[in-house]
Write a protein that holds these residues in place. Structure first.
Motif, PDB file in Angstrom:
ATOM      1  N   LEU A 128       0.609  -1.506  -0.210  1.00 44.93           N
ATOM      2  CA  LEU A 128      -0.163  -0.507  -0.041  1.00 44.93           C
ATOM      3  C   LEU A 128       1.115   1.479  -0.235  1.00 44.93           C
ATOM      4  CD1 LEU A 128      -2.734  -1.199   2.461  1.00 44.93           C
ATOM      5  CD2 LEU A 128      -2.880  -1.283   0.155  1.00 44.93           C
ATOM      6  N   ASP A 129      -0.016   2.815  -0.647  1.00 44.55           N
ATOM      7  CA  ASP A 129       1.334   3.891  -0.445  1.00 44.55           C
ATOM      8  C   ASP A 129       1.073   3.871   0.528  1.00 44.55           C
ATOM      9  OD1 ASP A 129      -1.699   4.967   0.013  1.00 44.55           O
ATOM     10  OD2 ASP A 129      -2.148   5.509  -2.355  1.00 44.55           O
ATOM     11  N   SER A 130       1.708   5.582   1.063  1.00 43.80           N
ATOM     12  CA  SER A 130       1.092   5.951   2.829  1.00 43.80           C
ATOM     13  C   SER A 130      -0.237   6.643   3.002  1.00 43.80           C
ATOM     14  CB  SER A 130       2.117   6.897   2.954  1.00 43.80           C
ATOM     15  OG  SER A 130       2.256   8.711   1.539  1.00 43.80           O
ATOM     16  N   LYS A 131      -0.947   6.492   1.995  1.00 50.81           N
ATOM     17  CA  LYS A 131      -1.729   7.243   2.402  1.00 50.81           C
ATOM     18  C   LYS A 131      -3.230   6.062   2.802  1.00 50.81           C
ATOM     19  CE  LYS A 131      -6.130   9.760   1.275  1.00 50.81           C
ATOM     20  NZ  LYS A 131      -7.027   8.183   1.704  1.00 50.81           N
ATOM     21  N   ASN A 132      -2.818   4.737   2.129  1.00 54.38           N
ATOM     22  CA  ASN A 132      -3.620   3.258   2.565  1.00 54.38           C
ATOM     23  C   ASN A 132      -2.883   3.308   4.056  1.00 54.38           C
ATOM     24  OD1 ASN A 132      -5.864   3.557   0.506  1.00 54.38           O
ATOM     25  ND2 ASN A 132      -4.555   3.331  -0.726  1.00 54.38           N
ATOM     26  N   THR A 133      -1.526   3.155   4.001  1.00 52.00           N
ATOM     27  CA  THR A 133      -0.513   2.144   4.767  1.00 52.00           C
ATOM     28  C   THR A 133      -1.323   2.890   6.348  1.00 52.00           C
ATOM     29  OG1 THR A 133       1.020   1.781   3.709  1.00 52.00           O
ATOM     30  CG2 THR A 133       1.182   2.577   6.404  1.00 52.00           C
ATOM     31  N   ALA A 134      -1.571   4.380   6.490  1.00 50.96           N
ATOM     32  CA  ALA A 134      -1.796   5.156   7.742  1.00 50.96           C
ATOM     33  C   ALA A 134      -3.208   4.553   7.769  1.00 50.96           C
ATOM     34  CB  ALA A 134      -1.663   6.386   7.582  1.00 50.96           C
ATOM     35  N   GLU A 135      -4.452   4.978   7.337  1.00 48.28           N
ATOM     36  CA  GLU A 135      -5.586   4.459   6.902  1.00 48.28           C
ATOM     37  C   GLU A 135      -6.122   2.894   7.929  1.00 48.28           C
ATOM     38  OE1 GLU A 135      -7.537   5.302   3.666  1.00 48.28           O
ATOM     39  OE2 GLU A 135      -8.184   7.828   3.478  1.00 48.28           O
ATOM     40  N   VAL A 136      -4.911   1.738   7.427  1.00 51.37           N
ATOM     41  CA  VAL A 136      -5.027  -0.040   7.527  1.00 51.37           C
ATOM     42  C   VAL A 136      -4.904   0.394   9.029  1.00 51.37           C
ATOM     43  CG1 VAL A 136      -4.126  -1.686   7.186  1.00 51.37           C
ATOM     44  CG2 VAL A 136      -4.979  -0.610   5.046  1.00 51.37           C
ATOM     45  N   LEU A 137      -3.311   1.260   9.166  1.00 56.61           N
ATOM     46  CA  LEU A 137      -3.021   0.988  10.662  1.00 56.61           C
ATOM     47  C   LEU A 137      -4.095   1.854  11.723  1.00 56.61           C
ATOM     48  CD1 LEU A 137       1.063   2.111   9.778  1.00 56.61           C
ATOM     49  CD2 LEU A 137       0.737  -0.480  10.200  1.00 56.61           C
ATOM     50  N   GLU A 138      -4.896   2.327  11.226  1.00 59.38           N
ATOM     51  CA  GLU A 138      -5.796   3.505  11.998  1.00 59.38           C
ATOM     52  C   GLU A 138      -6.727   2.034  12.486  1.00 59.38           C
ATOM     53  OE1 GLU A 138      -8.962   6.844  12.703  1.00 59.38           O
ATOM     54  OE2 GLU A 138      -7.433   6.791  10.680  1.00 59.38           O
ATOM     55  N   LEU A 139      -6.825   1.396  11.283  1.00 63.86           N
ATOM     56  CA  LEU A 139      -8.475   0.575  11.281  1.00 63.86           C
ATOM     57  C   LEU A 139      -7.710  -0.836  12.418  1.00 63.86           C
ATOM     58  CD1 LEU A 139      -9.238  -0.450   8.529  1.00 63.86           C
ATOM     59  CD2 LEU A 139     -10.522   0.593   9.995  1.00 63.86           C
ATOM     60  N   LEU A 140      -6.458  -1.296  12.302  1.00 67.45           N
ATOM     61  CA  LEU A 140      -5.932  -2.651  13.166  1.00 67.45           C
ATOM     62  C   LEU A 140      -5.699  -1.952  14.322  1.00 67.45           C
ATOM     63  CD1 LEU A 140      -3.048  -3.218  10.709  1.00 67.45           C
ATOM     64  CD2 LEU A 140      -5.109  -4.755  11.712  1.00 67.45           C
ATOM     65  N   GLU A 141      -5.566  -0.755  14.292  1.00 64.32           N
ATOM     66  CA  GLU A 141      -5.395  -0.158  16.289  1.00 64.32           C
ATOM     67  C   GLU A 141      -6.366  -0.126  17.309  1.00 64.32           C
ATOM     68  OE1 GLU A 141      -3.653   4.441  18.770  1.00 64.32           O
ATOM     69  OE2 GLU A 141      -3.409   4.098  16.642  1.00 64.32           O
ATOM     70  N   ASN A 142      -7.991   0.426  16.022  1.00 65.07           N
ATOM     71  CA  ASN A 142     -10.094   0.461  16.280  1.00 65.07           C
ATOM     72  C   ASN A 142      -9.618  -0.853  16.728  1.00 65.07           C
ATOM     73  OD1 ASN A 142      -9.543   3.181  15.849  1.00 65.07           O
ATOM     74  ND2 ASN A 142     -10.128   2.797  14.224  1.00 65.07           N
ATOM     75  N   ILE A 143      -8.775  -1.569  15.880  1.00 64.63           N
ATOM     76  CA  ILE A 143      -9.614  -3.283  15.944  1.00 64.63           C
ATOM     77  C   ILE A 143      -9.051  -3.681  17.444  1.00 64.63           C
ATOM     78  CG2 ILE A 143      -9.182  -5.486  15.983  1.00 64.63           C
ATOM     79  CD1 ILE A 143      -8.715  -4.702  12.640  1.00 64.63           C
ATOM     80  N   ALA A 144      -7.368  -3.445  18.335  1.00 64.64           N
ATOM     81  CA  ALA A 144      -7.089  -3.687  19.839  1.00 64.64           C
ATOM     82  C   ALA A 144      -8.107  -3.060  20.611  1.00 64.64           C
ATOM     83  CB  ALA A 144      -5.609  -3.441  19.633  1.00 64.64           C
ATOM     84  N   ALA A 145      -7.913  -1.736  19.965  1.00 66.73           N
ATOM     85  CA  ALA A 145      -8.640  -1.062  20.816  1.00 66.73           C
ATOM     86  C   ALA A 145     -10.199  -1.307  21.525  1.00 66.73           C
ATOM     87  CB  ALA A 145      -9.255   0.559  21.028  1.00 66.73           C
ATOM     88  N   ASP A 146     -11.230  -2.278  20.671  1.00 67.56           N
ATOM     89  CA  ASP A 146     -12.249  -3.362  21.178  1.00 67.56           C
ATOM     90  C   ASP A 146     -11.757  -4.190  21.678  1.00 67.56           C
ATOM     91  OD1 ASP A 146     -13.404  -1.372  19.447  1.00 67.56           O
ATOM     92  OD2 ASP A 146     -13.809  -2.830  17.512  1.00 67.56           O
ATOM     93  N   GLY A 147     -10.621  -4.419  22.304  1.00 72.96           N
ATOM     94  CA  GLY A 147     -10.212  -6.152  23.297  1.00 72.96           C
ATOM     95  C   GLY A 147      -9.884  -6.915  22.313  1.00 72.96           C
ATOM     96  N   LYS A 148      -9.212  -7.017  21.605  1.00 67.22           N
ATOM     97  CA  LYS A 148      -8.804  -7.506  20.056  1.00 67.22           C
ATOM     98  C   LYS A 148      -7.664  -8.156  20.654  1.00 67.22           C
ATOM     99  CE  LYS A 148     -13.120  -8.703  18.814  1.00 67.22           C
ATOM    100  NZ  LYS A 148     -14.176  -9.364  19.333  1.00 67.22           N
ATOM    101  N   LEU A 149      -6.881  -9.051  19.999  1.00 61.87           N
ATOM    102  CA  LEU A 149      -5.777  -9.369  20.165  1.00 61.87           C
ATOM    103  C   LEU A 149      -4.796  -9.302  18.390  1.00 61.87           C
ATOM    104  CD1 LEU A 149      -2.240  -9.826  21.108  1.00 61.87           C
ATOM    105  CD2 LEU A 149      -2.913 -12.186  21.270  1.00 61.87           C
ATOM    106  N   VAL A 150      -3.980  -8.081  18.686  1.00 59.29           N
ATOM    107  CA  VAL A 150      -3.655  -7.785  16.838  1.00 59.29           C
ATOM    108  C   VAL A 150      -2.028  -8.336  16.963  1.00 59.29           C
ATOM    109  CG1 VAL A 150      -3.783  -6.126  15.474  1.00 59.29           C
ATOM    110  CG2 VAL A 150      -5.267  -6.481  16.846  1.00 59.29           C
ATOM    111  N   ILE A 151      -1.586  -9.278  16.255  1.00 61.67           N
ATOM    112  CA  ILE A 151      -0.380  -9.683  15.858  1.00 61.67           C
ATOM    113  C   ILE A 151       0.083  -8.959  14.557  1.00 61.67           C
ATOM    114  CG2 ILE A 151       0.959 -11.591  16.078  1.00 61.67           C
ATOM    115  CD1 ILE A 151      -0.591 -12.614  18.147  1.00 61.67           C
TER     116      ILE A 151
END
Length: 660
Positions: free
Chosen positions: A174-197
């Motif tokens: 992914l490019d930098s813009k999409n990278t940032a958006e995907v990382l934000e989604l992963l962070e939100n998943i962890a914030a929901d109480g999931k384990l993200v590896i």
């Protein structure tokens, strides 16, 4: 206690006998709410570690404990359940299924939950809207950008509400813009109480999480916590995982079949042609049987039993009787029936009337210098059906009924009716009381025409006329057959059996032939011919089966990555086998439907052509033929898919995921 624990994990690959260690004693603990990045260079063991955590790799040493329960990697069923209910995968290469739209890609995971169909679709759409794809729901993966594909992969990973989400280089393409958006989604998943590896070789990506685990040469080099894990919600799942249903497998198979419709249509057409031939020949056999039955029953009274002398004295079947009669054809005196024997027949229970009669195999009729020969001359009895005479009436004294074909031979097609009321000469050979040959002749008035056709032309006089002709020629006048009329049509077979079992001086004296016997014999020959023709047509079914086998092997090869995806999502080997057998069975089913259309179309055309000739529908496709065709189609398609389906189910999920 940690939610996920890895204890002393060792893993090696072998090239021949040479060992290449990849993981050398990994000990790690993970908590829910963490966003852990496993950082390392290519070849450092990151992907291998991910496959062990995700339950894909079974061949390693060490122990994995999930929520306090050891995970036994030797038990395939336990691993399937683990992946289905606990793990969500996000891949660098997205690993979406190309023939499904993005909603169906998410539903692949949801199909292994106990949600209703409507709830599954609702959740799939909500997840896609959550990752920003609410306006792309009808698109297929090849219609999306890289960032959009990764969002679909994230939505699919979250679909079954897993506790652990594993992301393998999720931003590598992914490019930098999409990278940032995907990382934000992963962070939100962890914030929901999931384990993200997350497995990555990018330090920038790793810095985005809550913790970085450095993997170097198969060992933990460093384990750095960047920030505290997100707080864990008291989350209770609204649904539970379950094994994939057969309906879901067939639905997926149908979607793939539809996606490759034109290629599969050629296979279906080839299979349908073979089935069509079998169906058409079976229908033709039915029609010929029905035509023969119609012709015979239109000329012969079904209540009638033809009684002949049994020259052997043994209990004979109809076929054996006919064979023995042909052997005694040159000695007709041994085939005569006495008046006493005629009276014996009258005493049999169930018999309504017994008529003595004569039948001769060769004769000649003459009119105005023209002759015509026949092979069946006999006396008129109740054995003939009431409508046997198509024009005129049954013969009385010094009268004769001849076949239309004989009248045409004597006078011509246009003038044959002029023969009605005219006298013709009848000539045939017989024997006297010393078994010497005599010639019998007589001039008889034509009073009717039958229409038995060339193969069953009817020529008949009454008993009194025939007896007088024989007397005038000094021939023996004993009957050589008797016509027995049975009171009840349902008792014909039983009366026929009683006649055959009648004895005189310890020997069986009669043979009996019924309409049913004639039909059984004829139908047997027709059935044999139909089976032979259908078997020849069935050769094309073997070719069709080979086509399906090749098609299924091609499908397995093309869908290798899909197989890996489905296995990673928690589908069992059984589900993979069923996916391919389901597709093959659908091919067989649609082929049978197409063959049915072709067969009925062919039957209509043939019946239209032949009806003008024989005034009968010669192709009669029965429900039994249709059911047989569908059963054959399903069996062939199922058997053809067994080997390809077995091969698909035995693929290593890790190898399948890495396929091009």
């Amino acid at each position: 206690m940690a939610f996920l624990e890895l204890h002393d994990i060792h893993k090696s690959y072998f090239l021949g006998k040479e060992e290449f260690p990849v993981l050398n004693g990994i000990d790690l603990n993970f908590e829910l709410g963490e966003f852990v990045s496993i950082l390392g260079e290519s070849g450092g063991g990151k992907s291998t570690l991910m496959n062990i955590i995700g339950g894909l790799d079974r061949n390693f040493d060490g122990q994995v404990i999930v929520n306090g329960q050891p995970l036994n990697h030797k038990k395939e069923k336990q691993l399937d359940d683990y992946r289905r209910g606990m793990i969500g995968y996000i891949y660098q290469a997205y690993n979406l299924i190309s023939h499904l739209n993005i909603v169906d890609n998410v539903l692949v995971s949801l199909n292994m939950t106990d949600l209703s169909n409507s709830a599954k679709k609702k959740r799939a759409i909500e997840l896609l809207e959550k990752v920003g794809l609410g306006d792309q729901l009808k698109k297929h993966p090849n219609q999306l950008s890289g960032g959009q594909k990764q969002r679909v992969a994230i939505a699919r990973a979250l679909a079954s509400d897993p506790e652990i989400v594993i992301a393998d280089e999720p931003t590598g393409a992914l490019d930098s813009k999409n990278t940032a958006e995907v990382l934000e989604l992963l962070e939100n998943i962890a914030a929901d109480g999931k384990l993200v590896i997350t497995v990555t070789h990018s330090q920038d990506v790793a810095n985005h999480g809550t913790r970085i685990v450095q993997l170097e040469d198969g060992k933990i080099g460093d384990d750095t916590r960047l920030k505290d894990p997100f707080p864990i919600n008291d989350h209770q799942p609204a649904f539970k995982p379950k094994i994939l249903s057969a309906a879901a497998s067939y639905r997926n198979a149908f979607q793939h079949l539809s996606y490759n419709f034109w290629r599969n249509s050629l296979i279906m057409l080839g299979t349908a042609i073979g089935l069509f031939a079998v169906l058409l020949f079976s229908g033709l056999g039915n029609g010929i049987n029905a035509f023969i039955q119609n012709q015979i029953t239109s000329m012969i009274n079904p209540n009638s039993v033809t009684v002949l002398k049994n020259p052997t004295g043994k209990n004979l079947s109809t076929t054996e009787l006919q064979q023995s009669l042909s052997q005694y054809a040159s000695d007709p005196a041994k085939l005569l029936i006495t008046d006493h024997q005629i009276n014996t027949l009258k005493d049999i229970k169930g018999v309504d009337k017994v008529e003595a009669g004569y039948q001769f195999s060769n004769f000649t009729i003459s009119y105005n210098g023209k002759n015509d020969t026949g092979n069946s001359l006999q006396t008129w009895t109740k054995a003939y059906a009431s409508d046997t005479v198509k024009t005129g009436h049954a013969p009385k004294n010094n009268e004769i009924v001849i076949d239309k074909s004989q009248a045409v031979a004597l006078t011509g097609q246009k003038n044959y009716k002029d023969l009605l009321g005219k006298n013709i000469k009848l000539t045939f050979a017989w024997v006297d009381k010393d078994n010497n040959p005599v010639q019998v002749t007589g001039n008889l008035k034509v009073v009717g025409f039958a229409n038995g056709g060339q193969s069953s032309a009817i020529t008949a006089t009454n008993y009194s006329t025939m007896r007088n002709l024989l007397t005038d020629a000094n021939g023996v006048t004993q009957a050589n057959f008797a016509s027995v009329n049975v009171k009840d049509a349902t008792k014909v077979k039983s009366v026929s059996k009683k006649i055959r079992m009648t004895k005189e001086n310890g020997k069986y004296i009669f043979g009996a032939i019924t309409v049913g016997d004639i039909l059984d014999t004829v139908n047997q020959y027709v059935s044999i011919a139909s089976i032979v023709l259908a078997s020849i047509a069935g050769i094309s079914l073997v070719v069709s089966a080979l086509m399906i086998i090749v098609s299924m092997y091609m499908s397995v090869s093309e869908r290798t990555k899909e197989i890996g995806i489905l296995r990673a999502l928690g589908e069992r080997k059984k589900d993979i086998r069923r996916l391919f057998t389901a597709e093959s069975i659908l091919i067989g089913l649609f082929s049978a439907v197409l063959s049915l259309v072709l067969a009925y179309g062919g039957a209509l055309i043939l019946n239209h052509i032949l009806y003008n000739i024989v005034k009968f529908n010669m192709v009669q496709i029965s429900w039994g033929n249709v059911v047989f065709t569908f059963v054959v189609a399903l069996i062939i398609s199922f058997l053809a898919a067994l080997l390809p389906a077995r091969r698909a189910s035995r693929l290593n999920p890790i190898d399948a995921l890495s396929a091009d």
